[in-house]
Every structure is written in structure tokens, then in C-alpha cells.
Design an enzyme around this catalytic site. Structure first.
Site, short mmCIF file in Angstrom:
data_model
loop_
_atom_site.label_atom_id
_atom_site.label_comp_id
_atom_site.label_asym_id
_atom_site.label_seq_id
_atom_site.Cartn_x
_atom_site.Cartn_y
_atom_site.Cartn_z
N THR A 113 0.83 -1.21 0.00
CA THR A 113 0.00 0.00 0.00
C THR A 113 0.85 1.25 0.00
OG1 THR A 113 -1.78 -1.16 1.17
CG2 THR A 113 -1.83 1.24 1.21
N CYS A 114 1.94 1.22 0.74
CA CYS A 114 2.82 2.38 0.83
C CYS A 114 3.48 2.67 -0.51
CB CYS A 114 3.90 2.13 1.89
SG CYS A 114 3.24 1.64 3.49
#
Length: 225
Positions: A113-114
Site C-alpha cells: 500500500t505504501c
């Protein structure tokens, strides 16, 4: 010690916070114990019996209350690599004094996600943030500066986002946003958040629960400016 203590119990996501009001200390119990304690609390409430907790050791670092809007950031030291490849250290005070800064944090570099959403979003919106008066955009993670530098290069942040390392989570803990992922083999990390800081004072804070990604995007910060 094996002696019972008077405690206050609260649940934060998948963690249990046990506070000893007499000694003014706190322990965060790893998530594997939470279901058992929840069941014990329900059983005690149903039967009318009291529940005693015994501690044999402190299970994790004390975690304070998260920083709030209107409060000044605690000072601390963060590391990064400059454009010439030299490692530098900057104080949070120097980073934010007299400036409008967007600080966002991720649980870990190179995580899905990052890497796919959070950091690229701020890279893409950096010029729009600058047009709204933001002087600097910084990404913070509990990783070492070498990892943060390599991650930034892999995303192509160039000079749009400063990659700041809080390797030992000292500043993250001072903010009260540490996230215990020991049960996943990741140790202490940071909760995901995005904040707008004006001259060292928090003006906006979008703090996620655990590692969720719902309110801390670059778009959310832009919409608030």
C-alpha cells in the site's frame, strides 16, 4: 512480580492497553492475547466476578496518547540522504520552524500500500501542494535511512518528497503513533497518518487505525487546504 495490580483496560484496534494508574505506567499487550482477555472480561461481567491480571514482565514499550491538532510537535532527530548522497540529520524543529510542512508516515518502506498508493500519491500531488502554500513534503517511516533512500529512488521521488528515517522509532513514540507489529515479525512501526504542520504546530491530522489507508492520502490533505 506475580502480585495483582489495579489497572485500567482499553482496546486500541488489535492491541490491548493496560494502564497501571498507581504507578503511572502502561504496557501494550501483543494482539495474540487480546481475544483471550476479551473473553475473560465478558465472562467476568456475566458472572459478576472480578478479573485479576498478573504481570511478570513489561510486554512492550509504553505508548502515549497520540498528538492532537493544536499541539506543537515534539523535537527529535530524523535522518535522510541529500541530493549528493550524503547522510544528514535534521531536527524536527529546524525542519518545521517558520514553514508549512506536510508530514506523512507509513508502516514500512517497500510495502504494497505504501509503495503503490501512499508515497506515489504525494509525489504526484507535490506541485499542487506547493501551489497551496506547502513548503515541504516529507515521508517518515521506522526504517533506516539507507532503506528510505533506496525506496525513494525506486518510486522516483526526486526532490518532491524528503524521505526521513526514524530508525529506532524514538520520534514516532514521542508522537504517540507507534504501532506494535511484533506478532507479524515487523517490530515497532508507525501508524499511517498525514498531517499539516505550520511553524511546528499541528493544524491537521489524519491518523489511520493500524495500517489502514482511508484518510491519509495526498488528496485528503489537498481538500483541506
Amino acid at each position: 512480580s506475580g502480585k495483582p495490580i489495579e489497572v485500567r483496560i482499553s482496546f486500541r484496534g488489535h492491541a490491548l492497553l493496560v494502564q497501571n494508574r498507581m504507578a503511572h505506567v502502561a504496557w501494550r499487550v501483543t494482539s495474540t492475547f487480546v481475544p483471550h482477555v476479551r473473553r475473560s472480561l465478558r465472562a467476568s461481567a456475566t458472572s459478576g466476578r472480578s478479573l485479576a491480571l498478573w504481570t511478570t514482565r513489561r510486554t512492550a514499550m509504553a505508548s502515549g496518547k497520540p498528538i492532537e491538532v493544536g499541539q506543537r510537535l515534539p523535537d527529535g532527530k530524523l535522518s535522510y540522504f541529500d541530493s549528493e548522497g550524503n547522510m544528514q540529520e535534521v531536527s524536527v524543529k529546524d525542519l518545521t520552524q517558520g514553514k508549512k510542512v506536510v508530514l506523512f508516515a507509513v508502516p514500512g518502506a517497500f510495502t504494497p500500500t505504501c509503495s503503490l498508493k501512499h508515497l506515489p500519491g504525494f509525489v504526484d500531488k507535490a506541485d499542487e501542494l506547493a501551489a497551496k502554500g506547502v513548503d515541504k513534503v516529507c515521508c517518515v517511516a521506522v526504517n533506516d535511512p539507507f532503506v528510505m533512500d533506496a525506496w525513494g529512488k525506486s518510486i522516483g521521488v526526486e526532490n518532491k518528497v524528503t524521505m526521513l528515517a526514524d530508525g529506532s522509532a524514538i520520534w514516532t513514540k514521542a508522537l504517540g503513533v507507534d504501532l506494535d507489529l511484533t506478532d507479524k515479525g515487523l517490530g515497532i512501526r508507525s501508524r499511517r497518518y498525514a498531517m499539516l504542520v505550520d511553524d511546528g504546530v499541528v493544524k491537521l491530522l489524519n491518523l489511520e487505525e493500524g495500517g489502514a489507508f482511508t484518510v491519509s492520502s495526498a488528496e485528503e490533505i489537498l481538500s483541506a487546504l
